[in-house]
Design an enzyme around this catalytic site. Structure first.
Site, PDB file in Angstrom:
ATOM      1  N   HIS A   1      -5.297   7.092  -2.666  1.00  0.00           N
ATOM      2  CA  HIS A   1      -6.354   6.085  -1.884  1.00  0.00           C
ATOM      3  C   HIS A   1      -7.569   5.492  -3.114  1.00  0.00           C
ATOM      4  O   HIS A   1      -7.924   6.517  -3.492  1.00  0.00           O
ATOM      5  CB  HIS A   1      -7.089   6.713  -0.958  1.00  0.00           C
ATOM      6  CG  HIS A   1      -6.377   6.604   0.150  1.00  0.00           C
ATOM      7  ND1 HIS A   1      -5.450   7.475   1.936  1.00  0.00           N
ATOM      8  CD2 HIS A   1      -5.373   5.552   0.559  1.00  0.00           C
ATOM      9  CE1 HIS A   1      -4.706   7.016   2.324  1.00  0.00           C
ATOM     10  NE2 HIS A   1      -4.344   6.447   1.687  1.00  0.00           N
ATOM     11  N   CYS A   2      -8.161   4.609  -3.077  1.00  0.00           N
ATOM     12  CA  CYS A   2      -9.298   3.943  -4.056  1.00  0.00           C
ATOM     13  C   CYS A   2     -10.420   4.450  -3.456  1.00  0.00           C
ATOM     14  O   CYS A   2     -10.969   3.394  -1.959  1.00  0.00           O
ATOM     15  CB  CYS A   2      -9.093   2.874  -3.777  1.00  0.00           C
ATOM     16  SG  CYS A   2      -9.363   1.901  -5.447  1.00  0.00           S
TER      17      CYS A   2
ATOM     18  N   HIS B   1       1.177  -1.073  -0.062  1.00  0.00           N
ATOM     19  CA  HIS B   1       0.157   0.193   0.090  1.00  0.00           C
ATOM     20  C   HIS B   1       0.704   1.414   0.047  1.00  0.00           C
ATOM     21  O   HIS B   1       0.842   2.266  -1.228  1.00  0.00           O
ATOM     22  CB  HIS B   1      -1.274   0.115   1.424  1.00  0.00           C
ATOM     23  CG  HIS B   1      -1.623   1.175   1.806  1.00  0.00           C
ATOM     24  ND1 HIS B   1      -3.102   1.436   1.496  1.00  0.00           N
ATOM     25  CD2 HIS B   1      -1.220   2.531   2.211  1.00  0.00           C
ATOM     26  CE1 HIS B   1      -3.424   2.506   1.279  1.00  0.00           C
ATOM     27  NE2 HIS B   1      -2.579   2.890   2.553  1.00  0.00           N
ATOM     28  N   GLU B   2       1.738   1.354   0.994  1.00  0.00           N
ATOM     29  CA  GLU B   2       2.835   2.330   1.048  1.00  0.00           C
ATOM     30  C   GLU B   2       3.666   2.862  -0.172  1.00  0.00           C
ATOM     31  O   GLU B   2       3.784   4.126  -0.334  1.00  0.00           O
ATOM     32  CB  GLU B   2       3.831   2.626   2.218  1.00  0.00           C
ATOM     33  CG  GLU B   2       2.545   2.112   3.654  1.00  0.00           C
ATOM     34  CD  GLU B   2       1.330   3.205   3.677  1.00  0.00           C
ATOM     35  OE1 GLU B   2       1.667   4.537   2.945  1.00  0.00           O
ATOM     36  OE2 GLU B   2       0.866   3.467   5.220  1.00  0.00           O
TER      37      GLU B   2
ATOM     38  N   CYS C   1     -10.442  -2.735  -2.182  1.00  0.00           N
ATOM     39  CA  CYS C   1      -9.201  -2.723  -3.224  1.00  0.00           C
ATOM     40  C   CYS C   1      -7.665  -2.450  -1.961  1.00  0.00           C
ATOM     41  O   CYS C   1      -7.721  -1.743  -1.223  1.00  0.00           O
ATOM     42  CB  CYS C   1      -8.953  -1.558  -3.822  1.00  0.00           C
ATOM     43  SG  CYS C   1      -7.203  -0.799  -4.895  1.00  0.00           S
TER      44      CYS C   1
ATOM     45  N   CYS D   1      -7.472  -2.911  -7.516  1.00  0.00           N
ATOM     46  CA  CYS D   1      -8.375  -3.079  -8.499  1.00  0.00           C
ATOM     47  C   CYS D   1      -7.896  -2.289  -9.618  1.00  0.00           C
ATOM     48  O   CYS D   1      -6.455  -2.165 -10.068  1.00  0.00           O
ATOM     49  CB  CYS D   1      -9.994  -1.957  -7.654  1.00  0.00           C
ATOM     50  SG  CYS D   1      -8.835   0.036  -8.106  1.00  0.00           S
TER      51      CYS D   1
ATOM     52  N   HIS E   1       1.551   4.548  -3.484  1.00  0.00           N
ATOM     53  CA  HIS E   1       1.736   5.857  -2.683  1.00  0.00           C
ATOM     54  C   HIS E   1       2.833   5.869  -3.108  1.00  0.00           C
ATOM     55  O   HIS E   1       3.148   7.716  -3.813  1.00  0.00           O
ATOM     56  CB  HIS E   1       1.828   5.867  -0.706  1.00  0.00           C
ATOM     57  CG  HIS E   1       0.652   6.150  -0.894  1.00  0.00           C
ATOM     58  ND1 HIS E   1      -0.967   6.173  -1.241  1.00  0.00           N
ATOM     59  CD2 HIS E   1      -0.234   6.044   0.456  1.00  0.00           C
ATOM     60  CE1 HIS E   1      -2.192   6.176  -0.783  1.00  0.00           C
ATOM     61  NE2 HIS E   1      -1.202   5.397   0.563  1.00  0.00           N
TER      62      HIS E   1
HETATM   63 ZN    ZN Z   1      -8.546   0.530  -6.456  1.00  0.00          ZN
HETATM   64 ZN    ZN Z   2      -2.482   5.060   1.984  1.00  0.00          ZN
END
Ligand code: ZN
Ligand code: ZN
Length: 314
Positions: free
Chosen positions: A240-241, A230-231, A246, A265, A234
């Site tokens: 952010h989704c 996740h990071e 996701c 996603c 970024h």
């Molecule tokens: Zn997404």
């Molecule tokens: Zn985040």
């Protein structure tokens, strides 16, 4: 009076439920036209019913507390994000302090996961000595645990950013704080300097005084893989989704984070593929073998189903 009261209540409930899940047409518009893409990629970006809609956020969930408009693929590509290239093509992980076999995720599975997820070479550097790098620490007044000051870590990472690094990410089992007035922070990054630091301390059930569960090693590895992916996304400029459930959904608390899938996603898969240029089928196959080896059954089954659709065997 009653009228004023009821309009206040209305305003409050409007604030609490300001997130409206996107329609299918909005989801497809966020993915963008795919007709000119190679066939397997086109299929990988077809949502079908394999991507779940985001549920209505509960009062303490991320989307009830943060107004997120969502970033479409076109908006992402138009933002001229950092992209890896032949000169800056490696992901570096810098462990800070010790990673004990008993409570930390093992570094080798983390490296293999990151390499498969981003289809890039991942280098794990030898653990850095905190004292030698002049990293300020304190004892948190509430938890009594040792914490490291993120600003000092980011400075140390920036100073040692390897020439061929796309990003250099510090990872640690110590808790972090960004400023003496703060209680703690999960992590902090400076995408412009291509450095970031993330703590896994609060993903360990022991941090909260809970007894380790039977599968706590697997849980810890999975949480660490999730936060690292996740990071790192970024760092590619992916925001952010709000389109589907996701990996890139924001999260406000551990239960919300645990409910996030490990996969991207179609909107975010397209962003990452555009940045890196990987083969979507090969990437899913590599992730599938990792999930099988580590016993992440739900993700393995999800990938098998997607692969049957994207690359059916003749
Ligand atoms: Zn997404
Ligand atoms: Zn985040």
């Amino acid at each position: 009076m009653l009228l004023i009261l009821s309009s206040i209540i209305l305003a409050l409930s409007a604030m609490a439920s300001r997130f409206t899940p996107p329609t299918r047409a909005q989801q497809l518009a966020a993915i963008g036209p795919t007709a000119a893409l190679p066939r397997p990629l086109q299929r990988a970006l077809e949502p079908r019913d394999d991507f779940q809609p985001l549920p209505e956020p509960g009062p303490s969930d991320w989307l009830a507390n943060h107004a997120e408009v969502g970033q479409t693929f076109d908006e992402f590509a138009g933002s001229l994000p950092n992209r890896p290239d032949n000169h800056r093509g490696k992901l570096y992980l810098q462990p800070l302090g010790t990673f004990n076999e008993s409570d930390a995720p093992s570094l080798d599975p983390l490296r293999r996961f990151t390499a498969a997820f981003f289809m890039m070479e991942v280098v794990v550097l030898p653990p850095a000595d905190l004292a030698q790098n002049h990293i300020t620490s304190r004892r948190n007044p509430w938890t009594g645990q040792s914490q490291l000051l993120t600003g000092d870590i980011l400075n140390a990472l920036t100073a040692r950013l390897p020439k061929d690094a796309f990003v250099l990410l510090g990872i640690t089992m110590m808790d972090l704080y960004p400023d003496p007035s703060w209680n703690f922070v999960f992590g902090q990054a400076s995408p412009r300097d291509r450095v970031g630091v993330y703590s896994f301390a609060r993903y360990d059930p022991k941090f909260y005084g809970e007894a380790p569960a039977t599968d706590s090693r697997k849980l810890m590895l999975r949480r660490s893989c999730r936060v690292l992916a996740h990071e790192t996304c970024h760092m590619f400029g992916i925001e952010h989704c709000v389109w589907f459930r996701c990996l890139m959904n924001g999260s406000n608390h551990l239960a919300e984070s645990d409910a996030r899938p490990l996969h991207l996603c179609p909107v975010d898969l397209r962003k990452l593929q555009w940045s890196i240029g990987y083969d979507v089928v090969e990437r899913y196959q590599r992730l599938l073998s990792f999930y099988r080896e580590e016993g992440f059954e739900d993700e393995a089954q999800w990938l098998e189903k997607r692969l049957r659709f994207i690359a059916p065997r003749e």
